[in-house]
Structure formats: C-alpha cells, structure tokens
Design an enzyme around this catalytic site. Structure first.
Site, PDB file in Angstrom:
ATOM      1  CD  GLU A 215     -58.412   2.363 -49.037  1.00  0.00           C
ATOM      2  OE1 GLU A 215     -57.451   1.670 -48.672  1.00  0.00           O
ATOM      3  OE2 GLU A 215     -58.560   3.558 -48.728  1.00  0.00           O
TER       4      GLU A 215
ATOM      5  CG  HIS B 172     -55.751   9.471 -45.954  1.00  0.00           C
ATOM      6  ND1 HIS B 172     -56.310   9.887 -47.131  1.00  0.00           N
ATOM      7  CD2 HIS B 172     -55.944   8.128 -45.900  1.00  0.00           C
ATOM      8  CE1 HIS B 172     -56.817   8.827 -47.771  1.00  0.00           C
ATOM      9  NE2 HIS B 172     -56.605   7.753 -47.047  1.00  0.00           N
TER      10      HIS B 172
ATOM     11  CG  HIS C   1     -53.529   3.853 -46.251  1.00  0.00           C
ATOM     12  ND1 HIS C   1     -54.076   2.720 -46.787  1.00  0.00           N
ATOM     13  CD2 HIS C   1     -54.472   4.807 -46.397  1.00  0.00           C
ATOM     14  CE1 HIS C   1     -55.291   2.983 -47.254  1.00  0.00           C
ATOM     15  NE2 HIS C   1     -55.544   4.242 -47.031  1.00  0.00           N
TER      16      HIS C   1
END
Lengths: 238, 238, 238, 238
Positions: free
Chosen positions: B76, B97, B166
């Site tokens: 990512e 997160h 997410h």
C-alpha cells in the site's frame, strides 16, 4: 517444518495468545502433527502462558493421549480432535474465551467483518448452542467426542465459530493463520461493538471479505514476528 | 535536518506509533526526503515495532523503490506516494488501523474535534469509500496508484481522512506533526464515542478548532520527547 | 514539610499522574509554596512524566516566574495562579485532559459521585464554558489571568471542575489530596459512563458524599504510597 | 496447609488482586486461620500491592486484633469478621471496588452468569443497600459489627454480593476460590455490560451455572499458578 521447530512454534503460540489478550488462565491451542495427519499436539492442562516444550502432549483423533507420562490432558481436548477429524484442511485450532467475542455469542448480533483484517469472518461467524446436543443441563464444556463433533458440525467450513456462553474456536491451515484469526476476531469484535453504538454499520461484502482474507493470508508472518518478539524471553523464565 | 537524523526519527516514529496504540503488526509511516522533494522514505514490509535503520527504503513519487536491494515494499505504498504528489505541504504520512477511529469509518457518524488537542480535525474528517473508485470487489487495499490518487482526492486539504472498513491516514508538515495527529485522532475518536452515549455533544466550532490546532502545532515537541523516551531502548534489542 | 521534600513530592506527583492515566504528554500539577503562601511551584513546559527537580519553577500569584533562568513556563499557568489567589484553602492544583472526564464536559450529563471514593464530587462537578468569558473564537486555552479568574469563579468552593472541550482541574488542601481527586475523578467518570448504559443510577446523596469524602481524606496516604512505589525508579532514568 | 504457607499465599493473593485489576490502592483480602476457626488473618491498613508477611494481623470474630503490635487495622474489617461468623463454609473473603462490578451495584441490572467461568454467580448476585441498616447518612463504609452483620445477611449463602455505591465481596471455601471469584466476577461484569448494548442476553440457566461452577472449582489451581508467577518477584522489591 520439523516436529521440533513446530513444537517451538506451538509453545510460542501459547505465550502469544496470552500476551495479546486472547487467552487468560484458560484456553488452549493445538497443531496437527507435521508427519502424521491422524495425530495432534496440545499442552497438558495448564495455563497457556506457562507452557514449555515438556508440556506438549500428542493425541490421536479420538483425543486419547499417545504417551501421557502422567501428564493430565485438557477436559476439552475433543474440540481439537473432532475438528481435525472432519476438516482435513485444518492444521491448527485455538480455543479461547476471547473477551470481546463472548458478548456476540449470547446475543442475536452476528460477528461480521468490519474491516479488511477480519475478512476471514466471511458472511459472519456461526454460533454453537450446546443445548441442542447436550440438553439444558450441561456444564457448558466440550467434554465428550459427541459434543466436539457437534461443534465441528456448527463450524462447518468456516474459519471461526462462537460457543454460546463459553467462547470460540479459530482454525487455520497453519499455526500462524489460526493465531492470526484468533487475535483479529477479538479485534474485529471490539470494533464492531464500538461501531454498533455509533449507528448502522457497513460491513465488508462477501467478495471484499474473501479478497481481503486471501491477501491477508499472505501476510501472517508480519504480525507473527512482532508477537513472537514480544514473548521471546519467556522461555528463559525460571 | 540531515537525512541521517531524519531516518533516526522515522525509526522512532515507527516504534512510537506501536507503543502508543496507533499501529499493531500492520500500518506504516513515511517521511518526505529532506533534500529531494520528489522522494520519500518508508520501511520495507515489516511490523512498525521492529523497524531499524536498515529497513528504511527510498521511493520516487510513483512509489517505485530507488534502491530496493532485495527488500520487499509495502503493498500500500501508493497511499504515501500519491499524497506526496498532490500535497506539496505534506512531509509525513501515517497509515494505520487505529482502533477507535475505524468505527467512525463504517457508520454515518463524523469524526469531529471534541477537545482542543483534536482541533486539526477541523469541520470533521472525510471518509474514503473504495467502492467509488475500485468497485464492489476489491480487497480493500490501496494497491494501485489510481486508488492512492482517489484517496488523496478524498483527503483534499485535510489533515486526516478515514478509509471505510480499513483505517485512516494522518498527514503533517513534519514527522512529529503527523505522528501527533495520528495519536490524537485515536484519542479524539475514543472520547467522541464515549461522549456519544452520554448525550448530544458540543464540538469545537470551526474557529476554536483552527485556533487550537495552530496553538498545538507549536507544542508537538512536548509529547514527542515523552513518546521517544518510552521507546528509547528499542534499538538496543537483539 | 520542607521545601526540598515538597519539591520531591511534586516531581513524584508529575510521574504518578502520568503512570495512573490522568495526564499524557500534556497537563500539569502545582503546589503552593510551603513557606510563602503568595507563591506556587510548577514545572517548566515539558511533559509531566519527564519532570525532574531542576524543572520546578517558582511563580507569584500573577503567574510571573520568580527566577526563570531561561526555563519556559506553561501557557496555562494562570489556571494555578488564579485558583491560589481566590482559594486560600487550596494548596495544590492538577490540570489534566483526563480521558473519561472529558465526555462529561461536552454533554449535559453531570459528573456525580457514584461510589464512596468519588464523594469529593459532592452535588456534581461544575463545568467551565470558555465562550462565556473568552467568546466563541478562543483557542480553548487558559492563556490569560482573566480566563484563569473566570475558571476559578466556576470552580467556586468545589474540589473539581470540568472545562468544556478541554479537560478539568482538581484542587486539594495538600498535594496528595489533589492527586487523589484527579485520579478518582477519572475512575468515577468511567464508572458513571459504564453505569449510564445499564440503567438509572442511584448516586450518593449529599450527606453520604460529604461523609465519604471526610473519611477518605484521612486515607490519602494509602494509595499515595502505592502510586509512589510504582514510579520509584523514574528519577534514576538517564 | 501450615500457617506459614497460608500467610505466603495471603501475601500473594494481595499482590494478585492488584495485578489482575480487582483492587487498587484500596480493598482487602482475608483468610480464616487454618488451625483456629474463630480467627482470621488480614493485612494492616495498607494498599494490597505493598503487603508483606509482617503486615498480616490476626483477628477474632469480633474483629478485634489479637496482637496488634502498633499496626493499624482496616476500618472495614467487620466485613470479614461477620461473614466468617455466619458462614462456617467460608474460608476466605475479598472486598474490592472492582470497577466493572460497581455499575451493577447502582442500577437495577442484576449481575448474572454470562459464561461458564461466572457460574458461581448462580441466579445473580444480591446487592447490599447500606441505607436499610445504616440510614441515609452513612459514609458508605462497613465500619461497625452491625453493618457487617447486615452485609453478611444480604450475602446469605451466595458466593458474591454487591454493595451499592461502594464495591463487592467475594467469598470462598479456600483462598484460591475467593480470589478466582473476585477476578471472574470482574470479567463477567465487563462481558455483561458489553453484551447488554448488543441485545437481549441468554444467560446460563440455574443448572448450567451450578454445573459449570462445580467443574471450575476443580480448576482454580490453573489460573492461580499463572497469577502467582506474574507477581513472583514482588517480595524481592526493596
């Protein structure tokens, strides 16, 4: 993976599950024997945090100890044996009373994937009601092969199942995957309970959950290294 | 600030974000290169708590590693590259997160500044819905430049954005500021969730939020020294 | 008590308030000078957890440093100065962003004594609204004598006051009492928030609260010894 | 069990109850004398976490110290004396302000067994209202034999009782059992509060609770070994 290395990982898994808040003085984790698929490895009946190599026992799929040498097994070892019997794809099982998960087991609210790391929960975790097999007067424990088989049936092909008024089971194709699922089911449950009080929740849809789970399965080494580092010196305790 | 000193701070930021509960085995933090604005620094794909100097990689704004030397980057990393590309004022990005924040990402409740230390949330944090760009069948991850660019667009000129199902991103003009925002967004979210069950909330108004943020921006060194002290001996771990 | 011993206690109080979860990188605690009632002692502008003897500054009741020697004071020292000016009975002040308390500051729910250890909350803690004195465009901070005086007026003869969208102040006739109140206001707030979701709450009545507070005032040494023991080696840190 | 070994366990129980979050600076645990049933052992009035062998005092069932040697007893020792007097089956008593339990003491919600480890709660814990015996103007403390006797009457034959606006008592046939109950009442209360916000709760029925309690009573050594290991080096503190 050699048997010796797997036993080391199983000891670490016991410590990790305590250190990450999934088990307390109770709960247990097993792994299928790496060379003999009809056997599994599980500690004798002690708290996971204090398990050492010498505590690991071997069982057949009827959950009889192969070489007990005076070590007392867990009453609920049938959870492990019956799941290994019906699920050839499963190579590790965690049973815990993971605290954020239990409230979902006693209410009508289904545990569902609220974020990508909980994708393995799929369409939501099934709940085992012991009264259906054991009647209304059990002590809640999976203390017989029949109760273990009924739990395995409720689990079906899922990765995770809740047990009403008791706890949960997480399974995996490897020890790391089962540990990952036990830890992130707890995280997912806490997030879901917190979100429930803020409003209606948009969960991952079935495809998002499956895709996220597939991606995360490639990454279980990453948190495992961290979790293991945090308990690295536990085996040196007197 | 020299590159070497900034890399030391980036390693500390990785450890701090774990120690303060913003990241766990997942999540990452980057900083723009101090001499070359079209480059950024980010660890290879490991848990933040275990990052060392040797793990820090350099990327261009297309998120290609400049000199990978066998080190695997985060899937990512496009979160970082695309934000640096569109926001010249941004010099650091945290992706996490963060647990108290996620419930706001999946419900209609907007994350807003409930106290002065959350002033940087301004009129409330925007939420990125990956389905709008990636469709309903992603794995939820920002694994392409396009998804990164869409996230950067949702972020706009804000300091913080949520990602549905997410996590979140915090950005800053410096590493300390981005870390500050990541930590206090988590605190603000917990306070807001707790307050929501007590009654209607009086949030900071737009001017109070902006003024408080301006004041707090002068004070990021104060908690940073504390956070750093708490992880001071992590680099001496074997 | 000698000045030197009191400074040692003030350093410990800084560490204790961090270790018990009342302050984080922000917040501060002061004590009135033991020999000169028109002076008070307060750290320079750093995180409480890192305070040492050398950081303790002396201020007059206008909150001017007596001998700054280059040390930067807290912006919000007027909280302390103005309370000492109007409350001769007060010998110590804690200002914090104690997390369980803040939700009460932004909702209509009054913080009330839910158990005997919260008896000092009496009929419920008053809340300071900075907009009434500072208007709708402050940065939320008590950065002037006027704002400090207004806060002291809201506090009145109480032991504890909330500050909307900001935090709280706890005062006491001694350092130990102020620390006790700061810690147990946080505990009381968490208990009250948890109880609020279970049903209507029976609070201590006014006499129960006053009697419990009088009894507990005789016992502040008991937890203090524990809290101090937990931070005993902090001064030996490099 | 010898007196010396029991005193060692009592010291450990003090430390364990702090380390597991049941007591803080306040609360106490006692055990009936192993040779003289009309005596009990309880620390002098200090925080449980700092108790050593030398702090353990002996009391008769009127809660008079047998040999005080200048040590000050807890004001609320009558909790212990009066329960030992009316419950010959009880050999240990824990009094605490266990945080998750208190909200149940001040609302109409009954604390009930939500999972097998809380089976000892049976049909739900009774709540002691001090106003019924002491009137509306007490300081909430059990500071007389009469109040202790009234609390013992509310407890009846139960394993656990709540005290409105104050705390709770856990009793057991052994020290380990009382400690187990104090710890798992706290866990059960947290789970029940969390479940209450998810929907209607299916509690263990009376037979399930009794059976689970009987099974768990055979297993108190397992968590005890863990809890004890975690505080093993506390007696070596300076």
């Amino acid at each position: 993976m050699t048997l010796a290395a797997l036993i080391d990982d199983l000891v670490s898994a016991n410590h990790i599950l305590y250190n990450e808040g999934v088990v307390d003085g109770f709960g247990h984790v097993s792994v299928r024997h790496p060379e003999r698929a009809e056997r599994y490895l599980l500690s004798r009946s002690i708290a996971p945090a204090v398990v050492t190599r010498e505590d690991i026992m071997e069982f057949d799929l009827e959950s009889n100890p192969v070489d007990a040498r005076g070590r007392r097994p867990y009453l609920e070892r049938f959870i492990h044996g019956e799941i290994y019997r019906t699920r050839p794809d499963v190579h590790a099982v965690v049973h815990s009373h993971s605290p954020s998960v239990i409230p979902f087991s006693v209410t009508g609210t289904r545990l569902q994937p609220i974020f990508h790391l909980g994708g393995f929960l799929g369409a939501g975790a099934p709940t085992f009601e012991i009264r259906e097999t054991g009647g209304p007067e059990t002590d809640m424990l999976i203390r017989t092969p029949d109760l273990g088989a009924a739990l395995a049936e409720t689990l079906g092909s899922a990765a995770y199942a809740l047990m009403r008024g008791h706890g949960s089971v997480a399974v995996g194709g490897s020890l790391k995957q089962a540990v990952y699922r036990a830890i992130y089911a707890e995280v997912n449950a806490r997030l879901q309970a917190d979100a429930a009080r803020l409003g209606d929740i948009t969960f991952l849809n079935a495809v998002e959950a499956a895709n996220a789970a597939a991606t995360n399965d490639q990454m279980v080494d990453r948190p495992w290294e961290l979790w293991k580092m945090r308990v690295a010196d536990w085996n040196k305790r007197p």
